[in-house]
Design a protein around this motif. Structure first.
Motif, PDB file in Angstrom:
ATOM      1  N   THR A   1       0.898  -1.028   0.148  1.00 17.19           N
ATOM      2  CA  THR A   1      -0.013  -0.041  -0.106  1.00 17.19           C
ATOM      3  C   THR A   1       0.943   1.260  -0.101  1.00 17.19           C
ATOM      4  OG1 THR A   1      -1.681  -1.288   1.374  1.00 17.19           O
ATOM      5  CG2 THR A   1      -1.783   1.106   1.130  1.00 17.19           C
TER       6      THR A   1
ATOM      7  N   ALA B   1      -3.033   3.704  -2.617  1.00 17.03           N
ATOM      8  CA  ALA B   1      -3.461   2.262  -3.570  1.00 17.03           C
ATOM      9  C   ALA B   1      -2.678   1.065  -3.071  1.00 17.03           C
ATOM     10  CB  ALA B   1      -2.714   2.535  -4.968  1.00 17.03           C
TER      11      ALA B   1
ATOM     12  N   TYR C   1      -1.910  -2.802  -3.855  1.00 19.75           N
ATOM     13  CA  TYR C   1      -1.605  -3.629  -5.181  1.00 19.75           C
ATOM     14  C   TYR C   1      -0.780  -4.686  -4.767  1.00 19.75           C
ATOM     15  CZ  TYR C   1       2.387  -0.466  -5.212  1.00 19.75           C
ATOM     16  OH  TYR C   1       3.556   0.344  -4.864  1.00 19.75           O
TER      17      TYR C   1
ATOM     18  N   LEU D   1      -4.354  -4.696  -8.704  1.00 22.71           N
ATOM     19  CA  LEU D   1      -4.645  -3.325  -8.139  1.00 22.71           C
ATOM     20  C   LEU D   1      -5.843  -3.875  -7.112  1.00 22.71           C
ATOM     21  CD1 LEU D   1      -4.493  -0.514  -7.434  1.00 22.71           C
ATOM     22  CD2 LEU D   1      -6.529  -0.136  -8.557  1.00 22.71           C
TER      23      LEU D   1
ATOM     24  N   SER E   1      -8.202   1.479  -4.020  1.00 19.12           N
ATOM     25  CA  SER E   1      -7.717   2.827  -3.969  1.00 19.12           C
ATOM     26  C   SER E   1      -8.634   3.634  -3.438  1.00 19.12           C
ATOM     27  CB  SER E   1      -7.178   3.163  -5.383  1.00 19.12           C
ATOM     28  OG  SER E   1      -6.690   4.479  -5.270  1.00 19.12           O
TER      29      SER E   1
ATOM     30  N   GLN F   1       0.701   9.174  -8.044  1.00 12.99           N
ATOM     31  CA  GLN F   1      -0.949   8.486  -8.618  1.00 12.99           C
ATOM     32  C   GLN F   1      -1.635   9.391  -9.500  1.00 12.99           C
ATOM     33  OE1 GLN F   1      -2.685   6.510  -5.175  1.00 12.99           O
ATOM     34  NE2 GLN F   1      -4.263   5.850  -6.487  1.00 12.99           N
TER      35      GLN F   1
ATOM     36  N   THR G   1      -7.396   4.421 -12.060  1.00 13.84           N
ATOM     37  CA  THR G   1      -6.062   5.101 -11.478  1.00 13.84           C
ATOM     38  C   THR G   1      -4.966   4.180 -11.823  1.00 13.84           C
ATOM     39  OG1 THR G   1      -5.251   5.616  -9.149  1.00 13.84           O
ATOM     40  CG2 THR G   1      -6.438   3.472  -9.309  1.00 13.84           C
TER      41      THR G   1
ATOM     42  N   SER H   1      -5.306   0.194 -12.759  1.00 14.37           N
ATOM     43  CA  SER H   1      -6.838  -0.412 -12.519  1.00 14.37           C
ATOM     44  C   SER H   1      -7.263  -1.094 -13.920  1.00 14.37           C
ATOM     45  CB  SER H   1      -7.808   0.684 -11.881  1.00 14.37           C
ATOM     46  OG  SER H   1      -7.935   1.697 -12.494  1.00 14.37           O
TER      47      SER H   1
END
Length: 243
Positions: A39, A51, A53, A60, A63, A168, A182, A202
């Motif tokens: 994260t 986020a 992932y 992902l 988020s 991001q 995202t 994403s």
């Protein structure tokens, strides 16, 4: 003004300033859990995005992002965070959550809520670029006829948050609670070239691990950004600093 009163005011202002500096969460923080989820949390002085992932399968998980402020109440430090987008539960968009937090050296600890847990600060390069430590909003974009079209301010937002080297991007509508996508990772700027290396996405996991280079010109508050998308299509955008 009475000298004692003046000294008291100066001392009080100094204490407040020291408190705010000590409690600043600006920068980039990270958690890695036992499941292998990473994260990344990026904060400016009043906005954050995170986020979750998994590096191994380029997935992902979730988020979110929104504005925040740091408050002091009953000798406790509070992080008050208002959600602009939330991929796990769109009904939470627009709601504010307040949680106790503390900073100890390079550790950020949040008691509960969406940012709960212990975060480690990521050390970044000492000389940030003019793009760094800021929130940027898409202000104009070239259409298929190569004409620049203004993106009017409203509930639909496309924004990008940058720390010293992490970024991001996210697109969403705060009124309808729709989330459009995202992606993020690390960036660098060398003269008039800006490069992004994607760590999560994403909408297209095929871009994870790849890098994209763009022409980059700063003009006042505007960031002029041009190059090719992951699909090989031309892109020409103007980003404005601020929200």
């Amino acid at each position: 003004m009475n000298r004692k009163i003046l000294l008291f005011i100066l001392g009080f202002c100094l204490c407040i300033n020291n408190f705010l500096n000590a409690q600043s969460i600006a920068g980039v923080w990270q958690q890695i859990n036992k499941s292998g989820h990473t994260t990344t949390l990026i904060c400016t002085e009043n906005y954050l995005m995170f986020a979750v992932y998994k590096v191994s399968d380029k997935k992902l998980v979730s988020s979110g992002g929104g504005s925040f402020e740091i408050l002091k109440a009953d000798a406790k430090t509070i992080l008050s965070y208002k959600r602009d987008f939330n991929t796990e539960d769109s009904t939470l968009v627009g709601l504010t959550v307040a949680n106790i937090f503390s900073i100890d050296k390079k550790k950020l600890t949040v008691a509960q809520g969406p940012l709960a847990g212990t975060w480690s600060r990521i050390e970044e390069k000492a000389n940030p670029t003019p793009l760094s430590n800021a929130l940027w909003r898409l202000r104009a974009k070239e259409d298929k006829d190569f004409k620049m079209q203004t993106v009017f301010k409203g509930p639909f937002k496309t924004i990008k948050i940058l720390s010293g080297q992490y970024f991001q991007w996210a697109s969403f509508n705060i009124d309808t609670h729709q989330f459009f996508g995202t992606f993020g990772g690390v960036f660098s700027k060398n003269k008039e070239k800006y490069t992004e290396k994607i760590k999560f996405s994403s909408n297209n996991i095929k871009v994870v691990g790849t890098s994209f280079e763009y022409d980059c010109v700063l003009n006042g508050k505007d960031w002029i950004h041009a190059g090719q998308t992951s699909k090989g299509e031309r892109t020409h955008e103007i980003w404005e600093k601020g929200y």
